[in-house]
Design a protein around this motif. Structure first.
Motif, PDB file in Angstrom:
ATOM      1  N   TYR A  69     -31.556  43.838 -71.024  1.00 54.94           N
ATOM      2  CA  TYR A  69     -30.406  43.936 -71.915  1.00 54.94           C
ATOM      3  C   TYR A  69     -29.382  44.876 -71.306  1.00 54.94           C
ATOM      4  N   MET A  70     -28.134  44.698 -71.702  1.00 55.92           N
ATOM      5  CA  MET A  70     -27.093  45.616 -71.279  1.00 55.92           C
ATOM      6  C   MET A  70     -26.226  45.964 -72.481  1.00 55.92           C
ATOM      7  N   THR A  71     -25.774  47.205 -72.492  1.00 54.03           N
ATOM      8  CA  THR A  71     -24.945  47.718 -73.573  1.00 54.03           C
ATOM      9  C   THR A  71     -23.493  47.708 -73.130  1.00 54.03           C
ATOM     10  N   LEU A  72     -22.652  47.021 -73.876  1.00 48.50           N
ATOM     11  CA  LEU A  72     -21.236  46.983 -73.530  1.00 48.50           C
ATOM     12  C   LEU A  72     -20.579  48.304 -73.914  1.00 48.50           C
ATOM     13  N   PRO A  73     -19.486  48.682 -73.255  1.00 44.29           N
ATOM     14  CA  PRO A  73     -18.793  49.939 -73.579  1.00 44.29           C
ATOM     15  C   PRO A  73     -18.346  49.967 -75.039  1.00 44.29           C
ATOM     16  N   ARG A  74     -18.087  51.161 -75.533  1.00 46.41           N
ATOM     17  CA  ARG A  74     -17.626  51.322 -76.913  1.00 46.41           C
ATOM     18  C   ARG A  74     -16.310  50.571 -77.112  1.00 46.41           C
ATOM     19  N   LEU A 106      -5.129  42.691 -88.330  1.00 45.97           N
ATOM     20  CA  LEU A 106      -5.914  41.635 -87.688  1.00 45.97           C
ATOM     21  C   LEU A 106      -5.710  41.774 -86.185  1.00 45.97           C
ATOM     22  N   GLU A 107      -6.620  42.467 -85.526  1.00 45.74           N
ATOM     23  CA  GLU A 107      -6.497  42.737 -84.100  1.00 45.74           C
ATOM     24  C   GLU A 107      -7.743  42.262 -83.365  1.00 45.74           C
ATOM     25  N   ALA A 108      -7.553  41.779 -82.143  1.00 47.88           N
ATOM     26  CA  ALA A 108      -8.662  41.241 -81.364  1.00 47.88           C
ATOM     27  C   ALA A 108      -8.760  41.907 -80.000  1.00 47.88           C
ATOM     28  N   GLU A 109      -9.978  41.939 -79.483  1.00 44.67           N
ATOM     29  CA  GLU A 109     -10.235  42.406 -78.130  1.00 44.67           C
ATOM     30  C   GLU A 109     -11.302  41.507 -77.518  1.00 44.67           C
ATOM     31  N   VAL A 110     -11.325  41.469 -76.199  1.00 44.24           N
ATOM     32  CA  VAL A 110     -12.257  40.590 -75.498  1.00 44.24           C
ATOM     33  C   VAL A 110     -12.917  41.365 -74.360  1.00 44.24           C
ATOM     34  N   TYR A 111     -14.172  41.028 -74.100  1.00 47.25           N
ATOM     35  CA  TYR A 111     -14.913  41.669 -73.015  1.00 47.25           C
ATOM     36  C   TYR A 111     -15.473  40.580 -72.108  1.00 47.25           C
ATOM     37  N   THR A 112     -15.106  40.619 -70.836  1.00 48.60           N
ATOM     38  CA  THR A 112     -15.639  39.697 -69.844  1.00 48.60           C
ATOM     39  C   THR A 112     -16.836  40.359 -69.167  1.00 48.60           C
ATOM     40  N   LEU A 113     -18.001  39.722 -69.226  1.00 50.92           N
ATOM     41  CA  LEU A 113     -19.189  40.323 -68.626  1.00 50.92           C
ATOM     42  C   LEU A 113     -18.957  40.560 -67.139  1.00 50.92           C
ATOM     43  N   GLY A 114     -19.224  41.790 -66.718  1.00 48.54           N
ATOM     44  CA  GLY A 114     -19.001  42.179 -65.340  1.00 48.54           C
ATOM     45  C   GLY A 114     -17.715  42.937 -65.114  1.00 48.54           C
ATOM     46  N   SER A 115     -16.834  42.992 -66.119  1.00 47.95           N
ATOM     47  CA  SER A 115     -15.540  43.662 -65.958  1.00 47.95           C
ATOM     48  C   SER A 115     -15.622  45.163 -66.219  1.00 47.95           C
ATOM     49  N   GLY A 116     -16.544  45.584 -67.084  1.00 52.89           N
ATOM     50  CA  GLY A 116     -16.701  46.994 -67.377  1.00 52.89           C
ATOM     51  C   GLY A 116     -15.757  47.544 -68.431  1.00 52.89           C
ATOM     52  N   GLN A 117     -14.921  46.696 -69.056  1.00 47.95           N
ATOM     53  CA  GLN A 117     -13.989  47.217 -70.055  1.00 47.95           C
ATOM     54  C   GLN A 117     -13.532  46.133 -71.029  1.00 47.95           C
ATOM     55  N   TRP A 118     -13.205  46.579 -72.248  1.00 46.56           N
ATOM     56  CA  TRP A 118     -12.603  45.704 -73.245  1.00 46.56           C
ATOM     57  C   TRP A 118     -11.104  45.603 -72.989  1.00 46.56           C
ATOM     58  N   ARG A 119     -10.538  44.440 -73.292  1.00 43.77           N
ATOM     59  CA  ARG A 119      -9.098  44.239 -73.171  1.00 43.77           C
ATOM     60  C   ARG A 119      -8.528  43.852 -74.528  1.00 43.77           C
ATOM     61  N   CYS A 120      -7.382  44.424 -74.855  1.00 43.68           N
ATOM     62  CA  CYS A 120      -6.736  44.140 -76.132  1.00 43.68           C
ATOM     63  C   CYS A 120      -6.017  42.789 -76.075  1.00 43.68           C
ATOM     64  N   LYS A 157     -30.351  36.195 -64.649  1.00 38.62           N
ATOM     65  CA  LYS A 157     -30.522  37.642 -64.522  1.00 38.62           C
ATOM     66  C   LYS A 157     -29.228  38.363 -64.862  1.00 38.62           C
ATOM     67  N   LEU A 158     -29.344  39.391 -65.676  1.00 35.88           N
ATOM     68  CA  LEU A 158     -28.165  40.171 -66.035  1.00 35.88           C
ATOM     69  C   LEU A 158     -27.634  40.971 -64.857  1.00 35.88           C
ATOM     70  N   HIS A 159     -28.461  41.195 -63.828  1.00 35.57           N
ATOM     71  CA  HIS A 159     -28.010  41.923 -62.649  1.00 35.57           C
ATOM     72  C   HIS A 159     -26.930  41.151 -61.880  1.00 35.57           C
ATOM     73  N   GLU A 160     -26.772  39.867 -62.196  1.00 38.16           N
ATOM     74  CA  GLU A 160     -25.734  39.081 -61.534  1.00 38.16           C
ATOM     75  C   GLU A 160     -24.336  39.507 -61.969  1.00 38.16           C
ATOM     76  N   PHE A 161     -24.249  40.196 -63.095  1.00 36.60           N
ATOM     77  CA  PHE A 161     -22.956  40.668 -63.575  1.00 36.60           C
ATOM     78  C   PHE A 161     -22.718  42.076 -63.038  1.00 36.60           C
ATOM     79  N   LEU A 162     -21.785  42.214 -62.124  1.00 37.79           N
ATOM     80  CA  LEU A 162     -21.504  43.502 -61.513  1.00 37.79           C
ATOM     81  C   LEU A 162     -20.906  44.461 -62.541  1.00 37.79           C
ATOM     82  N   ARG A 163     -20.977  45.752 -62.252  1.00 37.01           N
ATOM     83  CA  ARG A 163     -20.426  46.827 -63.084  1.00 37.01           C
ATOM     84  C   ARG A 163     -21.145  46.962 -64.426  1.00 37.01           C
ATOM     85  N   GLU A 164     -22.285  46.344 -64.583  1.00 39.68           N
ATOM     86  CA  GLU A 164     -23.021  46.459 -65.831  1.00 39.68           C
ATOM     87  C   GLU A 164     -24.352  47.171 -65.594  1.00 39.68           C
ATOM     88  N   ARG A 165     -24.663  48.107 -66.432  1.00 38.63           N
ATOM     89  CA  ARG A 165     -25.964  48.754 -66.390  1.00 38.63           C
ATOM     90  C   ARG A 165     -26.962  47.892 -67.135  1.00 38.63           C
TER      91      ARG A 165
END
Length: 344
Positions: A94-99, A146-160, A328-336
């Motif tokens: 498992y991996m935990t996405l940033p806050r 009503l606000e949205a954000e998206v997280y791409t696995l491997g990016s390391g950050q949420w985008r507004c 494998k989750l290790h395929e996504f870079l920048r993710e612990r």
């Protein structure tokens, strides 16, 4: 395993009466033996994951957001937590996405989605914050925020993504054909479904079934799902349960009444639908699996017109379709990536 038949992922949570302690529950994989003349549901205990034993989930609740290619998206919430996880039940990773950027104290409805782009093959988590400023937990009107954000696995950050033009139902948003779908609550909306394009990251109204009204009905619930590879909508009144299926994706005229149940018959008693139900899976023998009120896993036979309780689990459950893989989750870079320390 990627060629294995579709099964179910059950999130089972037995709430203890008289306690205020939150429990994350147990993830249970249900294998479906599906033949044209019969079916059998089998819970594989080896593939169960007791989240109550995982230290990372202590004193919190878990919501099953969605599953894509064997990856599960989980939302953890509670008194002092608001986290998103991606996990693989097969590898126990498992991996935990940033806050989240839009984490705020106070009352809000959080709408989630999880999917993968058809062109980019990028896995993305969508999170929509629907609330009022100042917070108003008793309000039933359209939220002011009503606000949205998206997280791409491997990016390391949420985008507004900024403002979302539609007020959406907070329940499960099914993923299909590169889009996540939700019911629209805005009364003046021309269509009652919103689709989020994973590749283009846009929210657009989507063709919905004809709106039918039963004036004498005391309840009305709608939910979305995927049935036989097509988007479907459950339209529920206390006296009728209709399942619409979109035969051609995106074509409004292709909506078809797959099932109309005017009187739901059970071997035990006659049932009326007084709460929300959502469709899970269509079996080869004409049986439709569904969850009713996060309380029962039901099986409706389109041949006998009888609905039955599978009695596979006790109450307090949610479910999604699930097909295991060794991705494998290790395929996504920048993710612990961590491994669950629980035992099966």
């Amino acid at each position: 395993m990627s060629r294995s038949p579709t099964g179910l992922m059950i999130h089972h949570n037995s709430i203890k009466v008289g306690t205020t302690r939150y429990e994350p529950g147990i993830l249970k994989w249900v294998v479906i033996e599906d033949e044209p003349d019969h079916h059998h549901l089998h819970h594989d205990p080896v593939m169960s994951l007791d989240l109550n034993l995982a230290s990372v989930f202590q004193d919190s609740q878990i919501r099953l957001v969605g599953s894509v290619n064997g990856l599960l998206c989980l939302w953890q919430f509670g008194r002092f937590c608001d986290e998103t996880y991606i996990c693989n039940l097969v590898t126990r990773e498992y991996m935990t996405l940033p806050r989240h950027k839009y984490y705020r104290e106070g009352y809000a409805i959080i709408v989630y989605g999880f999917g993968v782009g058809l062109q980019t093959n990028e896995y993305k988590v969508i999170r929509i914050f629907q609330g009022d400023i100042p917070p108003n937990p008793t309000s039933t009107s359209r939220p002011s925020l009503l606000e949205a954000e998206v997280y791409t696995l491997g990016s390391g950050q949420w985008r507004c993504l900024g403002h979302v033009p539609y007020w959406l139902d907070w329940s499960h948003g099914p993923f299909l054909n590169g889009h996540v779908h939700w019911i629209v609550w805005d009364e003046d909306s021309l269509e009652k479904i919103c689709a989020f394009d994973i590749d283009n990251e846009t929210f657009e109204l989507f063709p919905s079934p004809p709106l039918e009204t039963i004036t004498e009905s005391q309840v009305h619930f709608q939910s979305l799902g995927v049935l036989k590879g097509c988007l479907c909508e459950s339209d529920i009144y206390d006296s009728r349960f209709t399942i619409w299926v979109m035969k051609e994706y995106g074509i409004k005229k292709s909506w078809h009444k797959e099932v109309v149940i005017k009187e739901i018959i059970s071997p035990i008693q006659e049932w009326e639908m007084w709460d929300q139900a959502y469709v899970l899976h269509y079996l080869k023998d004409g049986t439709i699996l569904m969850v009713y009120d996060e309380y029962k896993l039901l099986a409706y036979s389109t041949r006998s017109k009888i609905i039955e309780d599978t009695w596979l689990f006790d109450r307090y459950l949610s479910a999604i379709t699930y097909r295991p893989t060794f991705l494998k989750l290790h395929e996504f870079l920048r993710e612990r990536v961590d491994v669950f320390e629980t035992s099966t």
